[in-house]
Design an enzyme around this catalytic site. Structure first.
Site, PDB file in Angstrom:
ATOM      1  N   ASN A 211       0.862  -1.180   0.000  1.00 28.23           N
ATOM      2  CA  ASN A 211       0.000   0.000   0.000  1.00 28.23           C
ATOM      3  C   ASN A 211       0.892   1.221   0.000  1.00 28.23           C
ATOM      4  OD1 ASN A 211      -2.425  -1.320   0.177  1.00 28.23           O
ATOM      5  ND2 ASN A 211      -2.794  -0.796   2.316  1.00 28.23           N
ATOM      6  N   ASP A 279      -4.511  -5.323   2.360  1.00 28.69           N
ATOM      7  CA  ASP A 279      -5.714  -6.119   2.639  1.00 28.69           C
ATOM      8  C   ASP A 279      -5.541  -7.569   2.211  1.00 28.69           C
ATOM      9  OD1 ASP A 279      -7.251  -4.169   3.843  1.00 28.69           O
ATOM     10  OD2 ASP A 279      -7.753  -3.268   1.920  1.00 28.69           O
ATOM     11  N   LYS A 289      12.013 -16.758  -8.452  1.00 28.76           N
ATOM     12  CA  LYS A 289      11.474 -15.620  -9.200  1.00 28.76           C
ATOM     13  C   LYS A 289      10.550 -16.118 -10.322  1.00 28.76           C
ATOM     14  CE  LYS A 289      12.835 -11.537 -11.705  1.00 28.76           C
ATOM     15  NZ  LYS A 289      13.849 -10.919 -12.540  1.00 28.76           N
ATOM     16  N   PHE A 324      -7.135   4.566  11.763  1.00 28.23           N
ATOM     17  CA  PHE A 324      -7.034   5.568  10.711  1.00 28.23           C
ATOM     18  C   PHE A 324      -7.899   5.127   9.537  1.00 28.23           C
ATOM     19  CE2 PHE A 324      -3.856   8.974  11.175  1.00 28.23           C
ATOM     20  CZ  PHE A 324      -3.454   8.708  12.467  1.00 28.23           C
ATOM     21  N   LYS A 342     -15.064  -1.673  13.099  1.00 27.33           N
ATOM     22  CA  LYS A 342     -13.800  -2.051  13.752  1.00 27.33           C
ATOM     23  C   LYS A 342     -13.841  -1.791  15.257  1.00 27.33           C
ATOM     24  CE  LYS A 342     -11.171  -1.335   9.543  1.00 27.33           C
ATOM     25  NZ  LYS A 342      -9.930  -1.954   9.068  1.00 27.33           N
TER      26      LYS A 342
HETATM   27  N1  CTP Z   1      -6.066  -2.115   9.490  1.00 25.68           N
HETATM   28  C1  CTP Z   1      -5.487  -3.184  10.188  1.00 25.68           C
HETATM   29  N2  CTP Z   1      -5.323  -4.372   9.572  1.00 25.68           N
HETATM   30  C2  CTP Z   1      -5.700  -4.556   8.299  1.00 25.68           C
HETATM   31  C3  CTP Z   1      -6.281  -3.493   7.575  1.00 25.68           C
HETATM   32  C4  CTP Z   1      -6.446  -2.274   8.190  1.00 25.68           C
HETATM   33  O1  CTP Z   1      -5.115  -3.005  11.346  1.00 25.68           O
HETATM   34  N3  CTP Z   1      -5.522  -5.743   7.744  1.00 25.68           N
HETATM   35  C5  CTP Z   1      -6.297  -0.836  10.169  1.00 25.68           C
HETATM   36  C6  CTP Z   1      -5.436   0.300   9.633  1.00 25.68           C
HETATM   37  O2  CTP Z   1      -4.213   0.376  10.322  1.00 25.68           O
HETATM   38  C7  CTP Z   1      -6.334   1.501   9.897  1.00 25.68           C
HETATM   39  C8  CTP Z   1      -7.742   0.948   9.728  1.00 25.68           C
HETATM   40  O3  CTP Z   1      -7.621  -0.455   9.913  1.00 25.68           O
HETATM   41  O4  CTP Z   1      -6.240   1.945  11.216  1.00 25.68           O
HETATM   42  C9  CTP Z   1      -8.394   1.242   8.408  1.00 25.68           C
HETATM   43  O5  CTP Z   1      -7.534   0.859   7.371  1.00 25.68           O
HETATM   44  P1  CTP Z   1      -7.907   1.150   5.855  1.00 25.68           P
HETATM   45  O6  CTP Z   1      -6.834   0.611   4.983  1.00 25.68           O
HETATM   46  O7  CTP Z   1      -8.323   2.582   5.703  1.00 25.68           O
HETATM   47  O8  CTP Z   1      -9.246   0.333   5.673  1.00 25.68           O
HETATM   48  P2  CTP Z   1      -9.536  -1.169   5.386  1.00 25.68           P
HETATM   49  O9  CTP Z   1     -10.079  -1.784   6.611  1.00 25.68           O
HETATM   50  O10 CTP Z   1      -8.372  -1.827   4.767  1.00 25.68           O
HETATM   51  O11 CTP Z   1     -10.747  -1.024   4.341  1.00 25.68           O
HETATM   52  P3  CTP Z   1     -10.717  -0.510   2.825  1.00 25.68           P
HETATM   53  O12 CTP Z   1      -9.370  -0.881   2.271  1.00 25.68           O
HETATM   54  O13 CTP Z   1     -11.842  -1.227   2.211  1.00 25.68           O
HETATM   55  O14 CTP Z   1     -10.948   0.979   2.874  1.00 25.68           O
END
Ligand code: CTP
Length: 399
Positions: A211, A279, A289, A324, A342
């Site tokens: 990301n 995600d 590779k 966040f 969450k």
């Molecule tokens: N987060 C986490 N673990 C994951 C995904 C997200 O702890 N596997 C936490 C991030 O650190 C952040 C929050 O969840 O505090 C939201 O992360 P974000 O990437 O904005 O959202 P997602 O839950 O991944 O949803 P989407 O990608 O659909 O927006």
């Protein structure tokens, strides 16, 4: 209350009429058991003498002009490392301007640039100088670097004019320092965990999915928690950032490692999940590779949601859980959904489609969504200052 006992204060006195008040400041600090090392800028030594400073502080007074004999001992480094805080009183318009540009043409400015400690400034100048746009812009820059400004006050000035620009009285400056050290003392009992940066989910030995994230905001939050006394652990994915040695710094690569390390460092009083966790991860990571085929099929599976898991397990859940949300659209709706799903206490959301903030930028602008449906917008500012504002809000939850 005496939180100044045994504290090491590096006092920089700049050249202004208010310099005489700094003698009283030294006397009061000494009375409270603090150790004071003083630097007089070149112009300050025209207002007060090194002899009077040394008599009161009972320490050597360092002069502004580079003394090459002393510099062999690297005074600018050793003095800034020695101190618990740096206090610049009075801070003149000239010094404020120099510091805002990161200049280091004398001992005082070099020390400030080399310091990793909290810096307090008590400005003193004529009201027009204080109000001048250039001075206000310079101050704003310093605030964004995380410097603390004490005063100035409104009143009659030495030049005969009236207005804002008088240095805050020494006893009030002392009160501010007392409050600062008191806050740190209280927070020392508190444990904080911060996740930051991206995660790398390997496809094969040379490729990964990730990301976008520089990790800057999370690192600034960890630094601010640590400098406010929290026992802080930062669990970070791969970034190019450097850190304070007092932070317990745990480096991880992927989401599974981040999850494992987060569990390992619980319990905590507060957890701030600023990491941009991928995600997905690759189902079967190739151990060689993968060759450049016209088509490749990658099987992905979802990563564990670290934040969601921890905030939904009561035995693990810190008292304050902050997530966040980096969004490109429907910020409010998405943030509220995340707050709910969450089970967070707060969600700090930013609009990452705005290129002036967020990813890689030194600036950020966020909206905080609280569990009790309150919403608070924090206008654009440096990630350092924003981190301080967030940490102030965290502290207010525990006091
Ligand atoms: N987060 C986490 N673990 C994951 C995904 C997200 O702890 N596997 C936490 C991030 O650190 C952040 C929050 O969840 O505090 C939201 O992360 P974000 O990437 O904005 O959202 P997602 O839950 O991944 O949803 P989407 O990608 O659909 O927006």
């Amino acid at each position: 209350m005496n939180n100044l006992e045994n504290k090491k204060i590096l006092l920089i006195i700049c050249g202004g009429v208010a310099a005489y008040k700094s003698l009283e400041l030294i006397r009061l600090l000494k009375k409270r058991g603090a150790s004071i090392k003083t630097i007089l800028t070149n112009s300050a030594s025209k207002f007060i003498t090194p002899l009077s400073v040394t008599s009161l502080s009972q320490e050597k007074t360092y002069l502004d002009l580079f003394d090459f004999k002393n510099e062999a001992e690297m005074d600018h480094i050793s003095l800034s490392r020695w101190s618990d805080i740096v206090l610049i009183a009075p801070a003149t318009a000239n010094t404020i301007s120099k510091l805002s540009y990161g200049m280091s043409d004398d001992l005082a400015s070099t020390i400030v640039l080399a310091s990793d400690k909290k810096i307090f400034l008590a400005p003193a100048m004529n009201v027009r100088m204080w109000e001048h746009k250039a001075n206000q812009e310079n101050l704003n820059k310093l605030k964004n670097y995380g410097y603390k400004i004490i005063g100035p006050e409104i009143g009659d000035m030495a030049c005969g004019e009236y207005g804002e620009g008088k240095m805050t009285e020494p006893n009030i400056i002392i009160e501010r320092l007392e409050l600062y050290f008191n806050k740190i003392k209280k927070n020392k009992k508190l444990k904080a965990i911060v996740t930051a940066g991206p995660t790398h989910e390997y496809i094969d030995p040379v490729r990964y999915i990730t990301n976008k994230s520089s990790g800057k905001q999370g690192y600034e939050i960890a630094k601010s928690l640590c400098s406010n006394g929290f026992e802080t652990t930062l669990i970070s994915g791969p970034t190019n950032l450097k850190l304070d040695s007092e932070i317990n710094f745990i480096k991880v690569t992927n989401a599974d490692e981040m999850f494992k390390e987060t569990l390992n460092h619980l319990p905590a009083d507060v957890a701030i999940f600023s990491a941009a966790v991928s995600d997905w991860k690759i189902k079967n990571i190739a151990n060689k590779k993968i060759k450049k085929n016209p088509e490749v099929n990658l099987k992905l599976e979802t990563n564990i949601d670290i934040l969601k898991y921890i905030s939904n397990h009561n035995s693990l859940r810190p008292k304050l859980v902050i997530g966040f949300a980096a969004e490109t659209d429907d910020v409010e709706m998405n943030a509220k959904k995340k707050l709910d799903e969450k089970n967070c206490d707060w969600i700090i959301a930013n609009d990452v489609s705005d290129r002036t903030i967020g990813f890689g930028s030194d600036l950020n602008e966020v909206t905080i969504f609280y569990k009790n449906d309150e919403i608070e917008k924090i206008t654009k500012m440096s990630k350092t200052l924003l981190a301080e504002k967030i940490v102030e809000k965290v502290i207010s939850k525990f006091n």
